[in-house]
Enzyme design. Structure first.
Site, PDB file in Angstrom:
ATOM      1  N   GLU A 198     -97.311  21.178  61.482  1.00 14.10           N
ATOM      2  CA  GLU A 198     -96.825  22.043  61.021  1.00 14.10           C
ATOM      3  C   GLU A 198     -97.392  22.665  60.942  1.00 14.10           C
ATOM      4  OE1 GLU A 198     -95.136  19.195  61.888  1.00 14.10           O
ATOM      5  OE2 GLU A 198     -93.992  19.785  63.859  1.00 14.10           O
TER       6      GLU A 198
ATOM      7  N   HIS B 135     -82.840  16.820  62.549  1.00 12.09           N
ATOM      8  CA  HIS B 135     -82.800  17.773  63.365  1.00 12.09           C
ATOM      9  C   HIS B 135     -80.760  18.924  63.600  1.00 12.09           C
ATOM     10  CE1 HIS B 135     -84.827  14.612  65.408  1.00 12.09           C
ATOM     11  NE2 HIS B 135     -85.655  15.805  66.025  1.00 12.09           N
TER      12      HIS B 135
HETATM   13  C1  TPP Z   1     -92.986  16.737  61.443  1.00 13.46           C
HETATM   14  C2  TPP Z   1     -92.881  16.618  63.047  1.00 13.46           C
HETATM   15  N1  TPP Z   1     -92.493  16.957  63.383  1.00 13.46           N
HETATM   16  C3  TPP Z   1     -92.194  16.942  65.004  1.00 13.46           C
HETATM   17  C4  TPP Z   1     -91.385  16.386  65.494  1.00 13.46           C
HETATM   18  C5  TPP Z   1     -90.569  16.288  66.787  1.00 13.46           C
HETATM   19  N2  TPP Z   1     -91.395  15.187  67.340  1.00 13.46           N
HETATM   20  C6  TPP Z   1     -90.723  14.221  67.895  1.00 13.46           C
HETATM   21  S1  TPP Z   1     -91.231  12.959  68.557  1.00 13.46           S
HETATM   22  C7  TPP Z   1     -93.167  13.843  68.372  1.00 13.46           C
HETATM   23  C8  TPP Z   1     -94.206  13.338  69.206  1.00 13.46           C
HETATM   24  C9  TPP Z   1     -94.469  11.987  68.474  1.00 13.46           C
HETATM   25  O1  TPP Z   1     -95.765  11.519  69.247  1.00 13.46           O
HETATM   26  P1  TPP Z   1     -96.616  10.283  68.801  1.00 13.46           P
HETATM   27  O2  TPP Z   1     -96.614  10.764  66.774  1.00 13.46           O
HETATM   28  O3  TPP Z   1     -97.869   9.918  69.776  1.00 13.46           O
HETATM   29  O4  TPP Z   1     -95.847   9.151  68.528  1.00 13.46           O
HETATM   30  P2  TPP Z   1     -94.900   9.081  70.261  1.00 13.46           P
HETATM   31  O5  TPP Z   1     -93.481   9.219  70.182  1.00 13.46           O
HETATM   32  O6  TPP Z   1     -95.507   8.764  71.212  1.00 13.46           O
HETATM   33  O7  TPP Z   1     -94.540   7.520  69.969  1.00 13.46           O
HETATM   34  C10 TPP Z   1     -92.732  14.648  67.937  1.00 13.46           C
HETATM   35  C11 TPP Z   1     -93.708  16.293  68.196  1.00 13.46           C
HETATM   36  C12 TPP Z   1     -91.007  15.454  64.453  1.00 13.46           C
HETATM   37  N3  TPP Z   1     -90.488  13.935  64.422  1.00 13.46           N
HETATM   38  N4  TPP Z   1     -91.871  15.796  63.148  1.00 13.46           N
END
Ligand code: TPP
Ligand code: TPP
Ligand code: MG
Ligand code: MG
Lengths: 334, 359, 334, 359
Positions: free
Chosen positions: C69, C138
């Site tokens: 972000e 959220h």
């Molecule tokens: C700082 C932040 N930005 C956005 C989100 C929304 N979000 C939740 S999970 C995710 C993707 C995460 O991907 P990854 O790190 O590859 O983990 P995975 O879910 O694939 O296990 C996002 C963008 C968040 N939780 N925290």
């Protein structure tokens, strides 16, 4: 335990020296207290607030970190969950923003989130406020951003004695405290401070001067101008009660409302910009809680709703003694 | 005058997609009890997972992130850690939590919108689930620093997804771990997706493990569907941390077999073929085959295990569904150690309102 | 220019569809408008706010970013200094904090710092607020943090029409706008919206309902409960003026003060926690600006000063219709 | 089955500490006019620097960060960039600013507490000085993305200190530059110190250039006191960016010869010997020696240049000191494009107060 002197010596010291004294005391009293930040160990901090700590307590408990405020905030949280009591310095308040996510989303929430299983007994210190002819970003007073976050305490000392007592209280407090040090008065005043390890209460305002006609409510460096204004107003026969809010969140509304019930008038003074400043909450609380007592609306004397100008013009931004006097005259006239 | 500085990361797998050894297996393969325990945990995790999804679909649980495809790596983490170590999870670590002692009921409470789901009784020092991506990495180095300050022989294992490795927190934290020689293991679970964003859009780096180089740390890649490769990497890294040799970054390559969460629909951004190919690499089936080939497993044993897991999960669900919500006043009771005077009135208001005082 | 339909078609749409319609319109009208964020291109956004944009305008102008972000905020600023008009999505308001430093220290300051040489015509969009049974982080409504920062506009639509018109205005505005979308009502109401490219004014409140007895001041999703409360109160013979503040900073105090001058009473409703919320500034401004008109103190109906509970208990945190009615009854009684 | 992935960074220098070639010099050494222009800019920068410090010491300027030791790398940046490129500086880039067209008066106004010091007339697209460490890296990739979106053949050069490379912004930004193949050059000016924090405490990485590997970018180290090595690296990287080949990370190794700023006292944390050794590597002296050996320089020329630089600086100082402060109302005039109604009253208040309306 350590070689630091722990006698109840009394000295005439500045606010920043009082901060240093409290840090020494807290580290001597409790092995769990550790200090971290940029340039705080070998250099003793850019304002010398942490000078001598590394020599007294060793580099394991006094840590120069890499340059990353988000990391400093987050690592302190991790340490705190292990029962350490980290005191992390942000070199200037203007550089704490990179750590906001950690402050808001974790420090303030760890206890609540785990239903008390883990908690964050930490202090985030930062020098704040303008008036020292510094470059851009070195004059912030955005205490309102932290005051709005439930789970944080925001504490602002305005004298050497209160710096000592409130910092000890902040460190001993089991929850996160944002401790903002008004750098404009880091060295402006000295006061005799007894190194007796006695903390002052948090969550309470300090009434610095009693009076009948109007309540002046302020914190931080503005306490200086407010006291000066009160002096001058006294000469004109206006009796001011002066309150140093000190803990701007959670707010001790009781003290404020009692005072306003007595005086019927309030002037709120702060350096931060007006819109949405802590003064707004104070004014709203007074309006709601002392409606029938008020003989005039609470008036705010604050910075303007703009970015603190670079230093050639900063005095035009900062609230001055005359502005406070003007506001008092205005509310008295009603 | 030109000088060259060289760096490397290695990548390891022991089993092929069907569970056949590609060569000599590591020592970990000899510890039959541990391997069997691992297998059981994987199956339990998967059983729990499909139940949690079902609960969400029927309105009995909130948004839930399926752990499908992470069971092997999560189990390896749980096994690699010692009891006194500290686990710093993200939100898709069900397999590890179970081994750490978090109850299935607690997990359901958490995803069911109840803070008590993080009041873990059996692993009181583990950090709670971290929703803001990558932020937990900073906590991990803080916990590790605390251990080091106190001269403890303990370690931290910190989990993060492939997407998370793009966020500064991860990079700042591995950097501190390198600078301070901290006893921490960073487990990057590269499941190829961050919601809809494929691994290739996260970074131009060929591997995620090579991010370790930026911090002066060793980086290793393991096939995250290969239990032996993953648990060996964990054992080694945890041992390294315990013996004061510093931090490790491990990239476990796997695939997110489910939707991102129950609120997501992965068919919008990935193909059925991709998913099918990923299923062919499933690590649970792979380990089952290996166990079978070694004579350690049978259809009967499998049937019994499945039944047992189902029962365990059902019991947890029952106890979850029987848990009454906290009184609303709880929202103020854990904010501070003791309620500041300034908030007393609000607490009374909440109590009043709840008792119908307002109406 | 593009294949998107630019006719002035009128459709019954939801708030999130209106956001999407405005984005299509803005991108079709101006090649400098680009959209970036996590999962906004191929996936069309986790709330589907950006669906169809990539197909219509191509991946060069509709960019899925890595997960960071701070980077999204800062890269948008860089783009804006080149004359692009980036619209960056933060997936949830709870994840914008990592970008705070960029928002506060750069987006809000670039024009002032360079004396107008460079500026930041950008929009930071984020869904905000609770009530959708989402996981921790959220459900944030921390608009007050942004409202306190000079140099930012903070705009919150509360209906499909206003979402369309205000988002167009925000994108066309030459300065940074924080655009917060109340996700609780993303799909709760539909309204006929004409895709005519007409923006609504920023920096102004919208009076949704005229009345004589009390002014109800609110924004975002709470507009729903406030209108419902006004309906019920009408049945009891209480006539409510309902104002949607919409741009919570800079604050259109004039509209608020005019209304309160007429009604003599104000109730402020917001979902964010009370202490230091935007409601404090509204209450303080009313107390100061309408002192002699007020027959009762302005009262705030807000979230409690704590962390939004996980979803099983979130309804106990959120202001309800009865709470608003209760507050109106209280100020009317005075 | 184990596989190895290999990565490297290189490091380059051409001149020894005394300006003697260590081998063949790059093409850049043949462009005599450019080399001489570079030398002149280094001397002008140093002259300006000592004057600015003197102004601060006598109360005529604010806190000021000396550029001593950065003149060579700053000059190479200024020369490597094309006019239509965009420079994204930090706060110790005086040598580059001068070549970009920022006037010395503007520089003094900036450090003298006047916003007009960033209203640069001659390089209107360059970003202003960035005080919050590393934040400018994100802007740099944003600017580069804008260029790419518009299919322009332009490049961005972004400067950052060694300390800054520990902050997430840098790492996130180089990662985006790699993922999106952006036309940007990251110049890390490794002067060994971040205020009092030595390079060794910033990171366990052996080099800073290797952080490029985490982003899949090429990383190069140059001797930042070696004009030829530095300007060659810049030329190559800028050309690479212009021709669509993507981003580069360069670590220029030098030494901060002054205090961090006029508010700092470096004797608190570093030894006189360290400083003395660093002075022996001074890049200006080194280039002067080389020019001398080539017959391109003489004591007379040096004397004339020094006098000229002094005069240029004096003129700038005069014009700086003659610049009246802005009216206080300016604090509201550039906040937004046009002043919102909500702020009109405050502007009047400021004007009143300034005219003595309050008293
Ligand atoms: C700082 C932040 N930005 C956005 C989100 C929304 N979000 C939740 S999970 C995710 C993707 C995460 O991907 P990854 O790190 O590859 O983990 P995975 O879910 O694939 O296990 C996002 C963008 C968040 N939780 N925290
Ligand atoms: C985010 C942030 N944190 C802290 C500071 C205070 N500060 C100013 S310069 C500096 C050290 C920077 O060191 P480096 O990046 O190596 O650059 P150098 O000054 O050595 O050229 C620090 C900590 C700042 N300006 N910004
Ligand atoms: Mg992933
Ligand atoms: Mg440096």
């Amino acid at each position: 335990m350590s070689k630091v002197q722990a006698s109840a010596e009394t000295r005439d010291i500045t606010l920043v020296e009082a901060v240093n004294m409290a840090l020494h005391r807290a580290m001597a009293d409790d092995d769990n207290v550790v200090v971290l930040g940029e340039d705080i160990a070998t250099n003793g901090g850019v304002f010398r607030a942490t000078v001598g700590l590394k020599e007294a307590f060793g580099f394991k408990r006094v840590m120069d970190t890499p340059l990353a405020e988000n990391l400093i905030a987050g690592a302190a949280i991790g340490m705190a969950t292990q029962g350490l009591r980290p005191v992390a310095e942000f070199q200037f308040m203007g550089f704490i923003y990179a750590g906001m996510e950690q402050v808001i989303s974790h420090a303030a929430r760890m206890r609540n989130r785990t239903r008390g299983r883990l908690h964050c007994p930490l202090v985030f210190r930062a020098p704040f406020g303008g008036g020292i002819h510094a470059p851009e970003h070195h004059s912030e007073s955005t205490e309102a951003l932290f005051a709005h976050i439930p789970g944080l305490r925001v504490v602002i000392p305005s004298s050497p004695q209160r710096a000592y007592g409130l910092l000890l209280a902040a460190i001993r407090n089991p929850d996160p405290v944002i401790f903002l040090e008004p750098k404009r008065i880091y060295r402006a005043v000295t006061q005799s401070v007894k190194d007796n390890g006695e903390a002052l209460p948090l969550d309470t305002c300090f009434t610095l001067r009693e009076g009948d006609d109007v309540t002046l409510i302020t914190w931080g460096a503005c306490v200086q101008e407010t006291l000066q204004a009160a002096d001058k107003l006294a000469e004109q026969g206006v009796s001011c009660e002066v309150i140093d809010v000190a803990t701007v969140s959670p707010l001790d509304r009781e003290t404020l409302l009692c005072s306003v019930a007595k005086t019927g008038r309030a002037v709120i003074i702060h350096e931060a910009c007006r819109n949405g400043g802590v003064g707004a909450e104070v004014a709203a609380s007074i309006a709601e809680g002392a409606f029938l007592d008020l003989q005039a609306p609470a008036v705010r004397v604050t910075g303007y709703d703009t970015i603190m100008p670079y230093y050639r013009n900063e005095q035009h931004y900062l609230p001055q003694v005359e502005d406070i006097i003007g506001a008092v005259e205005q509310v008295i006239a009603l | 005058m030109r000088q060259i500085h060289e760096f490397q990361v290695d990548s390891t797998r022991y089993l092929d997609d069907h569970g056949k050894p590609l060569g000599e297996l590591p020592l970990q393969a000899e510890n039959t009890d541990r391997v069997l325990a691992a297998y059981r945990n994987m199956v339990l995790t998967r059983t729990f997972d499909s139940k949690a999804i079902a609960l969400q679909r029927t309105g009995k649980c909130g948004t839930y992130p399926s752990v499908l495809g992470h069971e092997v790596v999560g189990t390896a983490i749980g096994q690699g850690m010692r009891k006194s170590d500290v686990f710093v999870p993200y939100y898709r670590d069900q397999a590890s939590h179970i081994l750490r002692g978090v109850s299935l009921t607690e997990l359901l409470l958490y995803w069911g919108g109840d803070e008590r789901g993080s009041a873990w009784k059996n692993c009181p020092e583990d950090l709670p689930i971290s929703v803001p991506i990558a932020t937990q990495c900073c906590h991990a180095v803080g916990v590790a620093a605390a251990m080091k300050i106190r001269d403890q022989s303990r370690a931290v294992v910190c989990c993060i997804g492939d997407g998370g490795t793009s966020k500064g927190d991860f990079l700042e934290s591995i950097n501190l771990a390198g600078a301070w020689h901290l006893p921490v293991v960073f487990m990057v679970i590269n499941n190829q997706w961050a919601i809809s964003t494929p691994r290739s859009l996260q970074s131009g780096a060929e591997t995620i493990a090579q991010k370790a180089i930026s911090a002066g740390l060793p980086g290793h890649i393991v096939d995250g569907n290969d239990y032996f490769a993953t648990v060996e990497a964990l054992d080694t890294a945890v041992e390294r941390a315990h013996s004061g040799k510093g931090a490790t970054v491990i990239e476990a390559v796997t695939y997110r077999l489910g939707d991102h969460t129950t609120a997501d629909d992965a068919t919008r951004y990935r193909t059925a073929e991709d998913l099918k190919r990923a299923w062919e690499k499933d690590g649970i089936k792979r380990l089952q085959n290996w166990l079978h080939d070694r004579g350690l497993w049978s259809p009967d044993k499998e049937k019994a295990l499945q039944a047992e897991c189902k029962q365990t999960v059902e019991k947890a669900v029952e106890s979850y569904l029987a848990t009454e919500a906290e009184p609303p006043t709880a929202m103020l009771d854990y904010l501070f150690e003791s309620l500041p005077a300034a908030l007393q009135q609000q607490r009374e208001q909440i109590a009043d309102r709840y008792r119908g005082g307002r109406a």
